[in-house]
Scaffold this motif. Sequence first.
Motif, PDB file in Angstrom:
ATOM      1  N   VAL A   2       0.861  -1.181   0.000  1.00 53.14           N
ATOM      2  CA  VAL A   2       0.000   0.000   0.000  1.00 53.14           C
ATOM      3  C   VAL A   2       0.895   1.228   0.000  1.00 53.14           C
ATOM      4  N   ILE A  17      -4.837   6.580  -0.806  1.00 51.87           N
ATOM      5  CA  ILE A  17      -4.126   5.437  -1.371  1.00 51.87           C
ATOM      6  C   ILE A  17      -3.849   5.732  -2.837  1.00 51.87           C
ATOM      7  N   PHE A  20      -2.303   0.138  -4.462  1.00 48.13           N
ATOM      8  CA  PHE A  20      -2.560  -1.018  -3.598  1.00 48.13           C
ATOM      9  C   PHE A  20      -2.336  -2.235  -4.482  1.00 48.13           C
ATOM     10  N   ILE A  35      -4.520  -7.683   4.032  1.00 47.65           N
ATOM     11  CA  ILE A  35      -3.569  -6.570   4.011  1.00 47.65           C
ATOM     12  C   ILE A  35      -4.297  -5.266   4.297  1.00 47.65           C
ATOM     13  N   TYR A  36      -5.463  -5.073   3.660  1.00 47.53           N
ATOM     14  CA  TYR A  36      -6.198  -3.829   3.880  1.00 47.53           C
ATOM     15  C   TYR A  36      -6.639  -3.695   5.339  1.00 47.53           C
ATOM     16  N   ARG A  37      -7.136  -4.766   5.946  1.00 44.05           N
ATOM     17  CA  ARG A  37      -7.568  -4.698   7.351  1.00 44.05           C
ATOM     18  C   ARG A  37      -6.404  -4.302   8.264  1.00 44.05           C
ATOM     19  N   GLU A  38      -5.235  -4.870   8.030  1.00 41.78           N
ATOM     20  CA  GLU A  38      -4.059  -4.514   8.834  1.00 41.78           C
ATOM     21  C   GLU A  38      -3.668  -3.057   8.581  1.00 41.78           C
ATOM     22  N   PHE A  39      -3.718  -2.643   7.344  1.00 48.38           N
ATOM     23  CA  PHE A  39      -3.415  -1.258   6.988  1.00 48.38           C
ATOM     24  C   PHE A  39      -4.380  -0.315   7.707  1.00 48.38           C
ATOM     25  N   GLU A  40      -5.669  -0.634   7.670  1.00 49.02           N
ATOM     26  CA  GLU A  40      -6.682   0.191   8.322  1.00 49.02           C
ATOM     27  C   GLU A  40      -6.447   0.237   9.838  1.00 49.02           C
ATOM     28  N   ARG A  42      -3.642   0.032  11.397  1.00 51.66           N
ATOM     29  CA  ARG A  42      -2.498   0.916  11.643  1.00 51.66           C
ATOM     30  C   ARG A  42      -2.860   2.385  11.466  1.00 51.66           C
ATOM     31  N   LEU A  43      -3.737   2.672  10.516  1.00 53.85           N
ATOM     32  CA  LEU A  43      -4.205   4.054  10.356  1.00 53.85           C
ATOM     33  C   LEU A  43      -4.984   4.494  11.585  1.00 53.85           C
TER      34      LEU A  43
END
Length: 112
Positions: A2, A17, A20, A35-40, A42-43
Amino acid sequence: MVLGFAEQFYDGVLFEIKEFCVRNTSRGNGIGSEIYREFERRLRERNIENVQLMTLRGNATEHFYEKNGFETDKDLIFMKNRFDPSVFETSFRQSARRCLPKAIFQFTLTQK
């Protein structure tokens, strides 16, 4: 992967973004959503609660983002303009000479 950037506005921070990517051979296995859930997550740790992006309409990526909570924004539109580069370049250079200091056009890459 990302890639993107966070930008501060009067009502909060927005992350945009720009890219991605999931390997083509890994698509359809839920890896992109993971990956998106982990990214979210962290945000959210950084108090960033707004994410936006641009993607092609009607393809698999649009469905991917919808599946992961994205909606088409009814208030925004995407606009573009195709112009004759030679006209723009001539006009811009003439304006720049009158209005902008030369230093704006000088960029230096240094290594720390």
